[in-house]
Motif scaffolding. Structure first.
Motif, PDB file in Angstrom:
ATOM      1  N   PRO A  73       0.889  -1.205  -0.448  1.00 45.27           N
ATOM      2  CA  PRO A  73      -0.083  -0.272   0.093  1.00 45.27           C
ATOM      3  C   PRO A  73       1.025   1.319  -0.144  1.00 45.27           C
ATOM      4  O   PRO A  73       0.952   2.188  -0.399  1.00 45.27           O
ATOM      5  N   ALA A  74       1.600   1.199   0.394  1.00 47.08           N
ATOM      6  CA  ALA A  74       2.725   3.140   0.990  1.00 47.08           C
ATOM      7  C   ALA A  74       3.266   2.872  -0.612  1.00 47.08           C
ATOM      8  O   ALA A  74       3.350   4.424  -1.254  1.00 47.08           O
ATOM      9  N   ASP A  75       3.681   1.855  -1.311  1.00 54.13           N
ATOM     10  CA  ASP A  75       4.104   2.376  -2.664  1.00 54.13           C
ATOM     11  C   ASP A  75       3.326   2.674  -3.601  1.00 54.13           C
ATOM     12  O   ASP A  75       3.533   3.058  -4.615  1.00 54.13           O
ATOM     13  N   ARG A  76       1.774   1.884  -3.246  1.00 51.90           N
ATOM     14  CA  ARG A  76       0.979   2.632  -4.232  1.00 51.90           C
ATOM     15  C   ARG A  76       0.701   4.157  -3.987  1.00 51.90           C
ATOM     16  O   ARG A  76      -0.146   4.342  -4.805  1.00 51.90           O
ATOM     17  N   ALA A  77       0.993   4.086  -2.939  1.00 51.03           N
ATOM     18  CA  ALA A  77       0.113   5.381  -2.260  1.00 51.03           C
ATOM     19  C   ALA A  77       1.013   6.513  -2.697  1.00 51.03           C
ATOM     20  O   ALA A  77       1.154   7.751  -3.334  1.00 51.03           O
ATOM     21  N   THR A  78       2.253   6.463  -2.676  1.00 52.08           N
ATOM     22  CA  THR A  78       3.503   7.493  -3.449  1.00 52.08           C
ATOM     23  C   THR A  78       3.739   7.161  -4.538  1.00 52.08           C
ATOM     24  O   THR A  78       3.956   8.375  -5.462  1.00 52.08           O
ATOM     25  N   GLN A  79       2.541   6.485  -5.121  1.00 51.88           N
ATOM     26  CA  GLN A  79       2.782   6.354  -7.537  1.00 51.88           C
ATOM     27  C   GLN A  79       1.568   6.754  -7.030  1.00 51.88           C
ATOM     28  O   GLN A  79       1.538   7.628  -7.991  1.00 51.88           O
ATOM     29  N   GLU A  80       0.065   6.709  -6.737  1.00 51.57           N
ATOM     30  CA  GLU A  80      -0.550   7.975  -6.796  1.00 51.57           C
ATOM     31  C   GLU A  80      -0.285   9.136  -6.928  1.00 51.57           C
ATOM     32  O   GLU A  80      -0.862   9.709  -7.478  1.00 51.57           O
ATOM     33  N   GLU A  81      -0.082   9.564  -5.313  1.00 56.14           N
ATOM     34  CA  GLU A  81       1.067  11.090  -5.189  1.00 56.14           C
ATOM     35  C   GLU A  81       1.628  11.472  -6.479  1.00 56.14           C
ATOM     36  O   GLU A  81       1.627  12.689  -6.890  1.00 56.14           O
ATOM     37  N   GLU A  82       2.323  10.574  -7.091  1.00 55.90           N
ATOM     38  CA  GLU A  82       3.639  11.121  -8.402  1.00 55.90           C
ATOM     39  C   GLU A  82       2.948  11.392  -9.095  1.00 55.90           C
ATOM     40  O   GLU A  82       2.852  13.087  -9.637  1.00 55.90           O
ATOM     41  N   PHE A  83       1.892  10.629  -9.564  1.00 57.68           N
ATOM     42  CA  PHE A  83       0.710  10.991 -10.674  1.00 57.68           C
ATOM     43  C   PHE A  83      -0.208  11.966 -10.340  1.00 57.68           C
ATOM     44  O   PHE A  83      -0.775  12.733 -11.343  1.00 57.68           O
ATOM     45  N   SER A  84      -0.704  12.216  -9.137  1.00 54.59           N
ATOM     46  CA  SER A  84      -1.066  13.322  -9.331  1.00 54.59           C
ATOM     47  C   SER A  84      -0.336  14.274  -8.940  1.00 54.59           C
ATOM     48  O   SER A  84      -1.437  15.269 -10.032  1.00 54.59           O
ATOM     49  N   LEU A  85       0.500  14.821  -9.023  1.00 54.31           N
ATOM     50  CA  LEU A  85       1.387  15.964  -8.980  1.00 54.31           C
ATOM     51  C   LEU A  85       1.613  16.014 -10.229  1.00 54.31           C
ATOM     52  O   LEU A  85       1.801  17.475 -10.407  1.00 54.31           O
ATOM     53  N   GLU A  86       2.300  15.144 -11.420  1.00 60.39           N
ATOM     54  CA  GLU A  86       1.786  15.494 -12.375  1.00 60.39           C
ATOM     55  C   GLU A  86       0.670  15.929 -13.437  1.00 60.39           C
ATOM     56  O   GLU A  86       1.071  16.839 -14.004  1.00 60.39           O
ATOM     57  N   LEU A  87      -0.140  14.647 -12.713  1.00 55.90           N
ATOM     58  CA  LEU A  87      -1.221  15.590 -12.771  1.00 55.90           C
ATOM     59  C   LEU A  87      -2.063  17.322 -13.165  1.00 55.90           C
ATOM     60  O   LEU A  87      -2.630  18.102 -13.926  1.00 55.90           O
ATOM     61  N   ARG A  88      -2.011  17.384 -11.731  1.00 52.52           N
ATOM     62  CA  ARG A  88      -1.774  18.365 -11.547  1.00 52.52           C
ATOM     63  C   ARG A  88      -0.989  19.705 -12.548  1.00 52.52           C
ATOM     64  O   ARG A  88      -1.554  21.265 -12.683  1.00 52.52           O
ATOM     65  N   THR A  89      -0.456  19.920 -12.727  1.00 53.32           N
ATOM     66  CA  THR A  89       1.069  20.567 -13.223  1.00 53.32           C
ATOM     67  C   THR A  89       0.138  20.283 -14.528  1.00 53.32           C
ATOM     68  O   THR A  89       0.416  21.882 -15.257  1.00 53.32           O
ATOM     69  N   ARG A  90       0.179  19.303 -15.165  1.00 49.85           N
ATOM     70  CA  ARG A  90      -0.640  19.230 -16.132  1.00 49.85           C
ATOM     71  C   ARG A  90      -1.810  19.830 -16.838  1.00 49.85           C
ATOM     72  O   ARG A  90      -2.014  20.633 -17.275  1.00 49.85           O
ATOM     73  N   ASP A  91      -2.794  20.208 -15.973  1.00 48.27           N
ATOM     74  CA  ASP A  91      -3.695  20.917 -15.395  1.00 48.27           C
ATOM     75  C   ASP A  91      -3.599  22.390 -15.440  1.00 48.27           C
ATOM     76  O   ASP A  91      -3.934  23.168 -16.029  1.00 48.27           O
TER      77      ASP A  91
END
Length: 152
Positions: A73-91
């Motif tokens: 779960p920690a690895d999944r959360a890290t990846q999701e946070e990374e993707f979320s940050l990238e998506l916010r930047t792209r927005d």
């Protein structure tokens, strides 16, 4: 060694900014926002937009390639946070692309380089610093003061 320490650090989302252009040097007595100046700014804007679009493509590719269903779960959360940050930047960059498009439209309508509020020249140097600017420095300063007073 703890599992989190062994992982490689998450990449920071890179923000793309326009760069690598030769500053425009106006000639003595040259008319403001003449054809050469408009072409100069249109080239800057088109190049900036192309860089932003490349970054969008890189993000899509990265998210497809790096997407994994981690059992931890920690690895999944890290990846999701990374993707979320990238998506916010792209927005944010998507909104910037819209602003670049509307600025290019203003150039084509010969309405570029003049303040929306008072109508005076924004200035070549300010436009090179912020090609999407639609307010002169004085009106922008007043706008920021008003915003600061409203928000506290």
């Amino acid at each position: 060694m703890p599992r989190a320490a062994a992982k490689k650090p998450a990449k920071k989302a890179a923000s793309v900014e326009f760069k690598n252009f030769v500053p425009y040097k106006p000639k003595r007595g040259e008319e403001y926002m003449n054809e050469k100046q408009c072409e100069h700014f249109k080239a800057i804007l088109l190049n900036w937009k192309a860089e932003l679009m490349e970054e969008v493509d890189r993000t899509v590719t990265h998210m497809k390639d790096e997407a994994a269903n981690f059992p931890d779960p920690a690895d999944r959360a890290t990846q999701e946070e990374e993707f979320s940050l990238e998506l916010r930047t792209r927005d944010r960059e998507r909104k910037l692309i819209k602003k670049i498009d509307s600025t290019i439209e203003r150039i084509e309508q010969e309405d570029y380089g003049f303040c929306d509020t008072c109508g005076i020249e924004i200035g070549i140097k300010r436009l090179e610093a912020r090609p999407t600017a639609n307010l002169c420095i004085d009106c922008k300063t007043l706008d920021e003061i008003k915003e600061k007073q409203e928000l506290g």
